[in-house]
Write a protein that holds these residues in place. Structure first.
Motif, PDB file in Angstrom:
ATOM      1  N   LEU A 274       0.802  -1.227   0.000  1.00 50.35           N
ATOM      2  CA  LEU A 274       0.000   0.000   0.000  1.00 50.35           C
ATOM      3  C   LEU A 274       0.835   1.278   0.000  1.00 50.35           C
ATOM      4  CD1 LEU A 274      -2.699  -1.119   2.600  1.00 50.35           C
ATOM      5  CD2 LEU A 274      -2.765  -1.308   0.107  1.00 50.35           C
ATOM      6  N   ARG A 275       2.087   1.203   0.420  1.00 51.94           N
ATOM      7  CA  ARG A 275       2.926   2.403   0.512  1.00 51.94           C
ATOM      8  C   ARG A 275       3.728   2.665  -0.764  1.00 51.94           C
ATOM      9  NH1 ARG A 275       6.563   1.844   5.557  1.00 51.94           N
ATOM     10  NH2 ARG A 275       7.014   4.027   5.041  1.00 51.94           N
ATOM     11  N   VAL A 276       3.624   1.767  -1.720  1.00 49.74           N
ATOM     12  CA  VAL A 276       4.334   1.957  -2.994  1.00 49.74           C
ATOM     13  C   VAL A 276       3.568   2.965  -3.847  1.00 49.74           C
ATOM     14  CG1 VAL A 276       5.043   0.841  -5.134  1.00 49.74           C
ATOM     15  CG2 VAL A 276       5.386  -0.318  -2.941  1.00 49.74           C
ATOM     16  N   LYS A 277       4.316   3.904  -4.463  1.00 53.03           N
ATOM     17  CA  LYS A 277       3.686   4.969  -5.253  1.00 53.03           C
ATOM     18  C   LYS A 277       4.292   5.031  -6.664  1.00 53.03           C
ATOM     19  CE  LYS A 277       3.045   7.685  -1.024  1.00 53.03           C
ATOM     20  NZ  LYS A 277       3.365   8.953  -0.321  1.00 53.03           N
TER      21      LYS A 277
ATOM     22  N   ASN B  95      -1.849   3.725  -4.726  1.00 55.67           N
ATOM     23  CA  ASN B  95      -1.128   4.941  -5.101  1.00 55.67           C
ATOM     24  C   ASN B  95      -0.320   4.780  -6.385  1.00 55.67           C
ATOM     25  OD1 ASN B  95      -1.882   6.551  -2.782  1.00 55.67           O
ATOM     26  ND2 ASN B  95      -0.556   5.199  -1.566  1.00 55.67           N
ATOM     27  N   VAL B  96      -0.513   3.648  -7.056  1.00 56.17           N
ATOM     28  CA  VAL B  96       0.138   3.421  -8.344  1.00 56.17           C
ATOM     29  C   VAL B  96      -0.900   3.592  -9.433  1.00 56.17           C
ATOM     30  CG1 VAL B  96       1.327   1.754  -9.815  1.00 56.17           C
ATOM     31  CG2 VAL B  96       1.848   1.858  -7.362  1.00 56.17           C
ATOM     32  N   THR B  97      -0.652   4.511 -10.338  1.00 54.59           N
ATOM     33  CA  THR B  97      -1.643   4.848 -11.364  1.00 54.59           C
ATOM     34  C   THR B  97      -1.054   4.714 -12.767  1.00 54.59           C
ATOM     35  OG1 THR B  97      -1.071   7.207 -11.402  1.00 54.59           O
ATOM     36  CG2 THR B  97      -2.683   6.473  -9.736  1.00 54.59           C
ATOM     37  N   GLU B  98      -1.871   5.035 -13.735  1.00 52.19           N
ATOM     38  CA  GLU B  98      -1.470   4.894 -15.133  1.00 52.19           C
ATOM     39  C   GLU B  98      -0.338   5.841 -15.514  1.00 52.19           C
ATOM     40  OE1 GLU B  98      -1.732   2.762 -18.628  1.00 52.19           O
ATOM     41  OE2 GLU B  98      -2.707   2.449 -16.691  1.00 52.19           O
TER      42      GLU B  98
END
Length: 292
Positions: free
Chosen positions: A222-225, A249-252
């Motif tokens: 969950l803390r990976v961005k 928190n990981v997006t396109e």
């Protein structure tokens, strides 16, 4: 001449055991079948013991979860040449007491699978690191007994690691992973899934040190961005697959870089996700092929 041919017969056990039966015949027999041979005769029992003392691979999954503890201990008591050891099916009862003697006498192990073996302790991992310097592949998924000190020992002594599964090893933090990847530049596959302690710090260090990385599993981290995923894309040009499901928190904006390189991602492109959601909500989908 015909009479001589008629009377000429060779018993299976007359073939050379170490030169023929063990390396060329028994290696093709499933482990369950090998153990069944013990019940044929005392001679077959001796042959099986010879085979087990010389086999390079022991896979407990071939026997299922019904392998008794006492049988397991007797099977490998004389083996010193194992290269592959899979004990996942022994997870219900395997402890340090059963594992340590096997590790202590087998210094050529290349692959060890201890996934779900929850009754072991950090002592087992320390023993592996000291006894198996050529280790390349180790599965420690869901082994919460793996801590920072035992992982450091593994990284210090096993310099040839290429694959390591640390799924749900919840006591590990960024510091331990950073130490691991700094020592293990040959890593090709790494799973840190289901670990809320892992952040961008560990992923960026992994990317910078493990340039040959091909598979990375960050499911539920969950803390990976996005920042660390961009670093991964910058440094790891050999990456083939990335799992980031439930990494909110990981997006396109970062995944798109990898998607353009045909990296296999477990997150669908935005348009496809929207179409699937629309289908779920209204009960139909537009005339667009969702497999594209």
């Amino acid at each position: 001449m015909a009479k001589d041919k008629k009377n000429c017969s060779i018993n299976f056990l007359d073939l050379p055991w170490e030169d023929v039966l063990v390396p060329h015949i028994l290696v093709h027999v499933p482990l369950r079948g090998i153990l069944s041979l013990q019940r044929v005769s005392k001679s077959f029992q001796s042959l099986v013991q010879l085979y087990l003392s010389n086999c390079h691979c022991f896979d407990s999954t071939e026997l299922g979860s019904q392998l008794p503890r006492s049988t397991f201990c007797s099977l490998l008591k004389d083996n010193t040449v194992l290269q592959k050891l899979d004990l996942q099916s022994c997870s219900n009862w395997l402890t340090d007491k059963e594992l340590l003697p096997i590790i202590g006498q087998n210094h050529h192990l290349l692959q060890i699978n201890l996934n779900n073996c929850v009754h072991l302790s950090r002592q087992s991992l320390v023993a592996i690191s000291l006894s198996c310097p050529h280790l390349k592949n180790i599965g420690l998924g869901h082994c919460e007994w793996v801590d920072c000190l035992s992982l450091r020992s593994l990284a210090d002594h096993c310099k040839q690691l290429e694959v390591i599964d640390l799924t749900a090893c919840r006591h590990l933090k960024d510091e331990a992973i950073c130490f691991l990847v700094q020592k293990s530049s040959r890593l090709k596959s790494l799973s840190l899934a289901v670990n809320a302690n892992i952040s961008d710090v560990a992923i960026e260090e992994t990317a910078k040190n493990c340039r040959d990385l091909e598979h990375l599993d960050l499911t539920g981290c969950l803390r990976v961005k996005n920042e660390s995923i961009r670093t991964l894309a910058e440094y790891c040009h050999k990456v083939k697959s990335l799992k980031v499901k439930h990494c909110h928190n990981v997006t396109e904006s970062s995944l798109g870089i990898l998607r353009k390189r045909d990296v296999a991602l477990d997150i669908e492109p935005p348009l496809q996700r929207a179409l699937v959601l629309l289908q779920d909500v209204v009960g139909f989908a537009p005339f667009i092929n969702l497999q594209i």
